[in-house]
Motif scaffolding. Sequence first.
Motif, PDB file in Angstrom:
ATOM      1  N   HIS A 146       0.861  -1.184   0.000  1.00  0.00           N
ATOM      2  CA  HIS A 146       0.000   0.000   0.000  1.00  0.00           C
ATOM      3  C   HIS A 146       0.897   1.233   0.000  1.00  0.00           C
ATOM      4  CE1 HIS A 146      -3.215  -2.777   1.140  1.00  0.00           C
ATOM      5  NE2 HIS A 146      -2.290  -3.329   1.910  1.00  0.00           N
ATOM      6  N   TYR A 147       0.430   2.299  -0.634  1.00  0.00           N
ATOM      7  CA  TYR A 147       1.239   3.522  -0.665  1.00  0.00           C
ATOM      8  C   TYR A 147       0.328   4.738  -0.808  1.00  0.00           C
ATOM      9  CZ  TYR A 147       0.325   3.116  -5.643  1.00  0.00           C
ATOM     10  OH  TYR A 147      -0.320   3.005  -6.847  1.00  0.00           O
ATOM     11  N   LEU A 148       0.830   5.909  -0.461  1.00  0.00           N
ATOM     12  CA  LEU A 148       0.067   7.147  -0.570  1.00  0.00           C
ATOM     13  C   LEU A 148      -0.052   7.541  -2.038  1.00  0.00           C
ATOM     14  CD1 LEU A 148       1.668   9.367   2.234  1.00  0.00           C
ATOM     15  CD2 LEU A 148      -0.432   8.047   2.372  1.00  0.00           C
ATOM     16  N   ASN A 149      -1.249   7.904  -2.452  1.00  0.00           N
ATOM     17  CA  ASN A 149      -1.409   8.460  -3.789  1.00  0.00           C
ATOM     18  C   ASN A 149      -1.263   9.989  -3.694  1.00  0.00           C
ATOM     19  OD1 ASN A 149      -3.776   9.403  -2.684  1.00  0.00           O
ATOM     20  ND2 ASN A 149      -5.074   7.898  -3.697  1.00  0.00           N
ATOM     21  N   GLU A 150      -1.608  10.675  -4.763  1.00  0.00           N
ATOM     22  CA  GLU A 150      -1.412  12.125  -4.774  1.00  0.00           C
ATOM     23  C   GLU A 150      -2.175  12.828  -3.654  1.00  0.00           C
ATOM     24  OE1 GLU A 150      -1.768  15.458  -8.180  1.00  0.00           O
ATOM     25  OE2 GLU A 150      -1.305  13.435  -8.887  1.00  0.00           O
ATOM     26  N   LYS A 151      -3.424  12.417  -3.460  1.00  0.00           N
ATOM     27  CA  LYS A 151      -4.234  13.046  -2.405  1.00  0.00           C
ATOM     28  C   LYS A 151      -3.641  12.720  -1.026  1.00  0.00           C
ATOM     29  CE  LYS A 151      -8.938  13.343  -0.554  1.00  0.00           C
ATOM     30  NZ  LYS A 151     -10.261  12.698  -0.521  1.00  0.00           N
ATOM     31  N   GLY A 152      -3.199  11.477  -0.859  1.00  0.00           N
ATOM     32  CA  GLY A 152      -2.589  11.075   0.412  1.00  0.00           C
ATOM     33  C   GLY A 152      -1.331  11.874   0.701  1.00  0.00           C
ATOM     34  N   LEU A 153      -0.520  12.088  -0.334  1.00  0.00           N
ATOM     35  CA  LEU A 153       0.715  12.868  -0.155  1.00  0.00           C
ATOM     36  C   LEU A 153       0.393  14.315   0.201  1.00  0.00           C
ATOM     37  CD1 LEU A 153       2.755  11.395  -3.140  1.00  0.00           C
ATOM     38  CD2 LEU A 153       3.400  11.221  -0.724  1.00  0.00           C
ATOM     39  N   LYS A 154      -0.696  14.828  -0.377  1.00  0.00           N
ATOM     40  CA  LYS A 154      -1.098  16.209  -0.084  1.00  0.00           C
ATOM     41  C   LYS A 154      -1.524  16.323   1.392  1.00  0.00           C
ATOM     42  CE  LYS A 154      -4.407  19.725  -1.617  1.00  0.00           C
ATOM     43  NZ  LYS A 154      -5.220  19.678  -0.392  1.00  0.00           N
ATOM     44  N   VAL A 155      -2.313  15.346   1.846  1.00  0.00           N
ATOM     45  CA  VAL A 155      -2.750  15.350   3.252  1.00  0.00           C
ATOM     46  C   VAL A 155      -1.533  15.238   4.179  1.00  0.00           C
ATOM     47  CG1 VAL A 155      -3.983  13.988   5.012  1.00  0.00           C
ATOM     48  CG2 VAL A 155      -5.110  14.544   2.849  1.00  0.00           C
ATOM     49  N   LEU A 156      -0.604  14.351   3.810  1.00  0.00           N
ATOM     50  CA  LEU A 156       0.600  14.196   4.637  1.00  0.00           C
ATOM     51  C   LEU A 156       1.406  15.499   4.668  1.00  0.00           C
ATOM     52  CD1 LEU A 156       2.263  12.258   6.383  1.00  0.00           C
ATOM     53  CD2 LEU A 156       3.590  11.695   4.352  1.00  0.00           C
ATOM     54  N   SER A 157       1.483  16.180   3.512  1.00  0.00           N
ATOM     55  CA  SER A 157       2.275  17.414   3.527  1.00  0.00           C
ATOM     56  C   SER A 157       1.580  18.487   4.367  1.00  0.00           C
ATOM     57  CB  SER A 157       2.613  17.865   2.106  1.00  0.00           C
ATOM     58  OG  SER A 157       1.700  18.805   1.653  1.00  0.00           O
ATOM     59  N   GLU A 158       0.235  18.456   4.415  1.00  0.00           N
ATOM     60  CA  GLU A 158      -0.480  19.388   5.316  1.00  0.00           C
ATOM     61  C   GLU A 158      -0.160  19.057   6.779  1.00  0.00           C
ATOM     62  OE1 GLU A 158      -4.733  19.893   4.558  1.00  0.00           O
ATOM     63  OE2 GLU A 158      -4.347  19.540   2.418  1.00  0.00           O
ATOM     64  N   ILE A 159      -0.110  17.758   7.084  1.00  0.00           N
ATOM     65  CA  ILE A 159       0.222  17.350   8.461  1.00  0.00           C
ATOM     66  C   ILE A 159       1.631  17.823   8.822  1.00  0.00           C
ATOM     67  CG2 ILE A 159       0.669  15.360   9.980  1.00  0.00           C
ATOM     68  CD1 ILE A 159      -1.612  13.896   8.466  1.00  0.00           C
ATOM     69  N   THR A 160       2.575  17.690   7.870  1.00  0.00           N
ATOM     70  CA  THR A 160       3.966  18.051   8.206  1.00  0.00           C
ATOM     71  C   THR A 160       4.182  19.561   8.306  1.00  0.00           C
ATOM     72  OG1 THR A 160       4.623  17.794   5.895  1.00  0.00           O
ATOM     73  CG2 THR A 160       5.047  15.925   7.341  1.00  0.00           C
ATOM     74  N   THR A 161       3.185  20.368   7.926  1.00  0.00           N
ATOM     75  CA  THR A 161       3.312  21.803   8.239  1.00  0.00           C
ATOM     76  C   THR A 161       2.984  22.038   9.718  1.00  0.00           C
ATOM     77  OG1 THR A 161       1.022  22.343   7.701  1.00  0.00           O
ATOM     78  CG2 THR A 161       2.617  22.527   5.899  1.00  0.00           C
ATOM     79  N   LYS A 175      -2.253  19.925  18.153  1.00  0.00           N
ATOM     80  CA  LYS A 175      -2.584  20.366  16.795  1.00  0.00           C
ATOM     81  C   LYS A 175      -3.818  19.717  16.169  1.00  0.00           C
ATOM     82  CE  LYS A 175       0.704  23.302  15.772  1.00  0.00           C
ATOM     83  NZ  LYS A 175       0.404  24.641  15.253  1.00  0.00           N
ATOM     84  N   LYS A 176      -4.538  18.912  16.962  1.00  0.00           N
ATOM     85  CA  LYS A 176      -5.642  18.145  16.380  1.00  0.00           C
ATOM     86  C   LYS A 176      -6.633  19.039  15.626  1.00  0.00           C
ATOM     87  CE  LYS A 176      -9.027  14.598  17.446  1.00  0.00           C
ATOM     88  NZ  LYS A 176      -9.611  13.743  18.456  1.00  0.00           N
ATOM     89  N   SER A 177      -6.926  20.211  16.181  1.00  0.00           N
ATOM     90  CA  SER A 177      -7.942  21.075  15.559  1.00  0.00           C
ATOM     91  C   SER A 177      -7.503  21.587  14.192  1.00  0.00           C
ATOM     92  CB  SER A 177      -8.249  22.258  16.481  1.00  0.00           C
ATOM     93  OG  SER A 177      -7.056  23.024  16.648  1.00  0.00           O
ATOM     94  N   GLU A 178      -6.193  21.522  13.905  1.00  0.00           N
ATOM     95  CA  GLU A 178      -5.702  22.037  12.621  1.00  0.00           C
ATOM     96  C   GLU A 178      -5.478  20.932  11.586  1.00  0.00           C
ATOM     97  OE1 GLU A 178      -2.371  24.872  13.139  1.00  0.00           O
ATOM     98  OE2 GLU A 178      -2.879  24.753  15.263  1.00  0.00           O
TER      99      GLU A 178
END
Length: 199
Positions: free
Chosen positions: A63-78, A186-189
């Motif tokens: 299993h791997y992150l697709n484009e949307k998954g990578l976008k969500v992950l990059s939001e988390i890493t901010t 950070k849960k609310s964000e």
Amino acid sequence: MGWKRGAYPEFTLEDAVATLFLLKTPRGRKQISEELDLGEGSVRTLLKKLSKMGLIESKQKGHYLNEKGLKVLSEITTLFSEPVEVEKVENMPTYALLVKNPPQFKSIELRDEAIRYFARGAMILVCRNGEIVFPEDGRSLKETLPKLAEDLKKLNPEEGDLIVVTWAEDKADAIKSAIHVALTLKKSELPKEILEVGE
């Protein structure tokens, strides 16, 4: 401690976030189960949910992150970084992550949160004037734990960043308790997609 690994599928928001970090590279269900110390049934349910939300895809290699998954992950890493393994504390697996722009916090409450989440111990630190210090009294970490202080530099902390260090007998508990502290702040964000996975 064994109660959290039952036969019934059960996972937490911490598991979901940890899984997103893991799936930057393709992994099989068994691998995820071992890395996160989570029953295969729980992992199956979690992956199904992530797939339904359009965050991951699966192929032969796993299993791997697709484009949307990578976008969500990059939001988390901010909001906070991926937990990285650092110099051991009390000879146990030790992980650290950065929390960006932390809200007001009390170190003792955050440490309690980590311990409630199966960490054996935790340190809450901040970056001030290029030094990693204890927020209560401004003591520099390198005075007491120079190797750990040096190791934490790989997180590239910037002024005002909060650094969570957690250790536990079990690597998965160390990782997830660090994520738990970050989520406490950070849960609310968080992106709504990942919040829905945890529901």
